[in-house]
Enzyme design. Structure first.
Site, PDB file in Angstrom:
ATOM      1  N   ASP A 191      -3.352   8.756   7.315  1.00  0.00           N
ATOM      2  CA  ASP A 191      -3.224   8.025   5.723  1.00  0.00           C
ATOM      3  C   ASP A 191      -2.304   8.465   5.584  1.00  0.00           C
ATOM      4  O   ASP A 191      -1.132   8.523   6.290  1.00  0.00           O
ATOM      5  CB  ASP A 191      -4.211   8.604   5.114  1.00  0.00           C
ATOM      6  CG  ASP A 191      -3.939   7.558   3.646  1.00  0.00           C
ATOM      7  OD1 ASP A 191      -3.184   7.407   3.435  1.00  0.00           O
ATOM      8  OD2 ASP A 191      -5.012   7.367   3.124  1.00  0.00           O
ATOM      9  N   ASN A 242       0.972  -0.969  -0.259  1.00  0.00           N
ATOM     10  CA  ASN A 242      -0.137  -0.124   0.802  1.00  0.00           C
ATOM     11  C   ASN A 242       0.587   1.379  -0.174  1.00  0.00           C
ATOM     12  O   ASN A 242       0.464   2.433  -0.675  1.00  0.00           O
ATOM     13  CB  ASN A 242      -1.020   0.234   1.108  1.00  0.00           C
ATOM     14  CG  ASN A 242      -2.063   1.114   1.139  1.00  0.00           C
ATOM     15  OD1 ASN A 242      -2.728   1.165   0.558  1.00  0.00           O
ATOM     16  ND2 ASN A 242      -1.784   1.727   2.366  1.00  0.00           N
ATOM     17  N   ASN A 295       0.422   2.079   6.396  1.00  0.00           N
ATOM     18  CA  ASN A 295       0.899   3.710   5.720  1.00  0.00           C
ATOM     19  C   ASN A 295       1.599   5.234   6.476  1.00  0.00           C
ATOM     20  O   ASN A 295       2.298   4.117   7.891  1.00  0.00           O
ATOM     21  CB  ASN A 295      -0.791   4.158   6.241  1.00  0.00           C
ATOM     22  CG  ASN A 295      -1.491   4.574   4.387  1.00  0.00           C
ATOM     23  OD1 ASN A 295      -0.475   4.920   3.991  1.00  0.00           O
ATOM     24  ND2 ASN A 295      -3.477   4.335   5.093  1.00  0.00           N
TER      25      ASN A 295
END
Length: 304
Positions: free
Chosen positions: A212, A110, A160
């Site tokens: 995030d 990610n 993240n």
């Protein structure tokens, strides 16, 4: 100078992973779900992209090159070659390895960034069968360096928010699903991280949304994109205080980095995922924020 928020890129499904390349004075970033990597040159306004086969979690240039990049492709770490031109073909130069091979259903890489020595830290997130429905505790955080791929921590929901502070010997990291910001002691010589503690809790500070992507400024303060929060928040990681909230005109704010000739421009990526309803334009746009009165630190490249 007054605060200015300017849209620079038209909407994407899931813009992420902004990286400022100081050598080329260009912003690189990804559209995860469409599997595209992007280049934007502020001086000319030129925006180019190309597509790969699979979701792309991040992009970090390889040191000493202008056309090679370490990317997270599904669950693989690969080095690709791209000349930066619109639609031109990419070539996988080298596969460094596959992670989470025993995790079912599949996770995906990610987010990723290079530390001050050029080692890339990148993590995975749980399987997502539909936007926003993510299996918890399925992902892990990894370090990619000259000696291989090393797992640093596990039971991560959504990996993240990576940043380093050499002066404080700190590594900052976020599992988005925790709604908190982590801090580890960081050894720059080995790349190891130890002694987890939490330095900021969004719920306790009455910040709506999920933490995030993250970057750090030259004063050691963190700038955190808040997904479903329509903002970027500035945090003092030592005191745990919320210092500033920068409004972004769309809900799904995904990541941030400082760039520009003086590192005083904050680039912000966003998403337009159908979570809780359709996200209409300008949702998913990429923004440039000026007038913050702070400077960031150079983004590092991968030392392979």
């Amino acid at each position: 100078m007054s605060l200015t928020i300017k849209k620079i890129i038209e909407p994407l499904e899931l813009g992420e992973g902004p990286h400022w390349d100081d050598r080329q004075q260009a912003l690189y970033f990804v559209n995860i779900l469409k599997g595209t990597i992007h280049k934007y040159v502020p001086a000319t306004g030129e925006h180019t992209k190309t597509k790969l086969d699979g979701s792309v979690g991040f992009i970090v240039p390889v040191n000493g090159t202008t056309d090679q990049f370490l990317i997270g492709l599904e669950r693989k770490f690969v080095i690709v070659q791209w000349d930066g031109k619109e639609g031109s073909a990419t070539k996988i130069v080298r596969e460094l390895g596959t992670v989470d091979q025993n995790v079912v259903p599949n996770t995906r890489i990610n987010d990723g960034k290079a530390d001050p020595r050029g080692r890339v830290y990148a993590g995975t997130m749980g399987h997502e069968d539909r936007p926003g429905n993510i299996l918890p505790n399925q992902g892990s955080l990894y370090r990619v360096d000259k000696t291989g791929i090393h797992k640093l921590c596990s039971e991560i929901g959504i990996s993240n928010g990576l940043a380093w502070d050499l002066a404080r010997k700190a590594f900052y990291y976020t599992d988005t699903m925790e709604r908190r910001i982590r801090r580890y002691d960081y050894d720059v010589d080995t790349g190891n991280i130890t002694n987890l503690k939490y330095i900021f809790d969004l719920e306790k500070n009455k910040v709506d949304g999920m933490p995030d992507g993250t970057t750090i400024d030259s004063d050691g303060n963190l700038w955190v994109a808040v997904f479903n929060g329509s903002c970027v928040i500035k945090i003092d990681p030592t005191s745990g205080k919320l210092l500033q909230k920068v409004p972004i005109p769309v809900p799904q704010v995904t990541s941030v980095t400082f760039g520009g000739p003086n590192f005083d421009i904050l680039f912000v990526t966003t998403a337009s995922l159908n979570i809780g309803g359709a996200q209409e334009p300008p949702c998913g746009s990429t923004y440039m924020v000026t007038g913050l009165g702070v400077k960031g630190l150079p983004n590092m490249n991968f030392q392979c």
